[in-house]
Enzyme design. Structure first.
Site, mmCIF file in Angstrom:
data_model
loop_
_atom_site.group_PDB
_atom_site.id
_atom_site.type_symbol
_atom_site.label_atom_id
_atom_site.label_comp_id
_atom_site.label_asym_id
_atom_site.label_seq_id
_atom_site.Cartn_x
_atom_site.Cartn_y
_atom_site.Cartn_z
ATOM 1 C CG ASN A 1 -39.270 -86.933 -24.503
ATOM 2 O OD1 ASN A 1 -39.276 -86.214 -23.509
ATOM 3 N ND2 ASN A 1 -38.317 -86.856 -25.438
ATOM 4 C CG ASP B 1 -33.523 -92.572 -29.033
ATOM 5 O OD1 ASP B 1 -32.587 -91.851 -28.648
ATOM 6 O OD2 ASP B 1 -34.110 -93.381 -28.303
ATOM 7 C CE LYS C 1 -59.515 -90.184 -44.448
ATOM 8 N NZ LYS C 1 -59.860 -90.593 -43.086
ATOM 9 C CG PHE D 1 -29.660 -87.601 -16.661
ATOM 10 C CD1 PHE D 1 -30.489 -87.689 -15.556
ATOM 11 C CD2 PHE D 1 -28.643 -86.652 -16.658
ATOM 12 C CE1 PHE D 1 -30.320 -86.855 -14.465
ATOM 13 C CE2 PHE D 1 -28.463 -85.810 -15.580
ATOM 14 C CZ PHE D 1 -29.302 -85.908 -14.475
ATOM 15 C CE LYS E 1 -27.279 -92.962 -22.487
ATOM 16 N NZ LYS E 1 -28.637 -92.445 -22.161
ATOM 17 C CE LYS F 1 -24.946 -93.798 -25.788
ATOM 18 N NZ LYS F 1 -25.467 -93.901 -27.163
#
Length: 395
Positions: free
Chosen positions: A209, A278, A288, A323, A337, A341
């Site tokens: 990322n 993730d 192909k 975060f 979250k 969590k």
């Protein structure tokens, strides 16, 4: 940043003495009050006028110089200084400091200073590795002085080896570590994750990322400034690791999870700032089909949720922060979250907001906790990190 702080720089007769003019300038720009003391040998390498012009203070060389306002200068500076740095420190001056010899203004002032002292050796490799010099350096450590390890590189004598004075930027970091911030995290162990994990598809390609690791590295640096024992678990980045921080390099989300799982039980504060993938490739197949473009099939499996693991297995008194990067419904999603969590804080930002998100030197975040939220304006990432720790310390 250093307004109201006084630093005494002791400059000796090493060829690297010329670098101290730049360090002096860097300190002055941070509004530090800088006083420079030179040995007579150092004046053969750089003129005292350079330091006098930069600091606005007389550069002290001769213990018995009468050309200044009446004062017992070595005692006055010893009482005033917040920090003394001897850099570059020659083998000769290191030996004097280790033996308590005070035969010039620099060594006399060093004995009179009760503040923290840093010593940065710079010399030929053979001299540095000489058992006598190493013994003297060990004595300085035993007397409470910190020895800044020299770099390895091309020396003035054209030899390659250990003995090179660290860069001015590194020396500045050591100064900031000592006097920049209050040591309100002293005795605490802090774990920070940073960077973007990579999930290999095959020996050539990987999924990742846009995270640069800047926020995580800022958190590690600020925690170090505030006296914490910091461990930084870092996925690949282009950043220079902060000084005096234990760095653990990892590649994949699985690597990061294993390291965090191992380290977490001993930590007082854990901040997961890394952008962890993730999913990880389970199988990748490319073929192909007739004359058409190649078709690719990528099967994925979900990676271990590091933050959820930490939240459900925390020990008593442990503080956990994560975060959240959102493109919509930032507050609602981040609150969810926080509860799911089972952590103490979520630092949320919106990737669509200018000045926030990946790759920037600034951030705009909202600190979300069970008791409420704190919205922060656009700030540098170090300022954001400092505010996060301010909130944690108050708990």
């Amino acid at each position: 940043m250093l307004k109201g702080k006084t630093v005494v720089l002791g400059v000796t007769g090493s060829i690297a003495a010329y670098k101290m003019a730049n360090l002096t300038s860097m300190l002055i720009k941070l509004h530090c009050d800088v006083h420079v003391i030179m040995t007579k040998n150092a004046t053969n390498i750089i003129n005292p006028i350079a330091f006098e012009t930069l600091t606005g203070h007389k550069c002290l060389v001769d213990t018995f110089d009468r050309n200044f306002n009446y004062n017992i200068e070595h005692v006055a500076l010893g009482d005033k200084a917040d920090l003394m740095l001897v850099a570059p420190a020659s083998a000769n001056v290191i030996g004097k400091l280790a033996g308590g010899i005070a035969d010039d203004m620099l060594t006399t002032t060093a004995l009179a200073c009760r503040c923290r002292k840093l010593v940065a050796p710079a010399m030929n490799t053979n001299m540095y590795e000489n058992p006598i010099v190493q013994h003297n350096l060990q004595r300085l450590r035993e007397f409470g002085m910190e020895v800044i390890e020299p770099d390895t590189g091309i020396l003035a004598c054209k030899a390659v080896g250990k003995g090179k004075l660290p860069s001015e930027e590194i020396l500045l970091e050591y100064i900031l570590r000592e006097i920049h911030l209050e040591k309100d995290l002293e005795g605490k162990k802090v774990l920070v994750t940073a960077g973007a994990t990579r999930e290999a598809i095959d020996p050539v390609r990987f999924i990742t990322n846009h995270s640069t690791g800047k926020m995580g590295y800022a958190l590690a640096k600020v925690a170090m400034y505030r006296g914490a024992e910091v461990t930084l678990v870092s996925a690949p980045t282009q950043l220079q690791p902060p000084i005096c921080v234990k760095l653990v390099r990892v590649e994949s989300a699985g690597d990061m999870f294993r390291e965090v799982k191992k380290l977490a039980p001993d930590m007082d504060i854990i901040i997961k700032a890394a952008a962890v993938a993730d999913f990880t490739p389970l199988e990748y197949h490319e073929e192909k089909i007739k004359k058409k473009e190649g078709e690719s099939t990528l099967k994925l499996k979900r990676t271990q949720d590091i933050l959820a693991y930490l939240g459900t297995r925390r020990r008593q008194g442990q503080y956990i922060c994560g975060f959240s990067m959102e493109t919509e419904n930032m507050i609602e999603n981040s609150h969810k979250k926080l509860k799911d969590k089972q952590v103490d804080m979520i630092v949320a930002n919106n990737l669509n907001t200018e000045g926030a998100g990946f790759g920037t030197d600034t951030n705009i975040v909202t600190l979300i906790m069970e008791e409420g939220l704190v919205e922060l304006p656009c700030m540098s990432k170090e300022e954001v990190a400092a505010t996060i720790f301010d909130v944690i310390v108050e708990k």
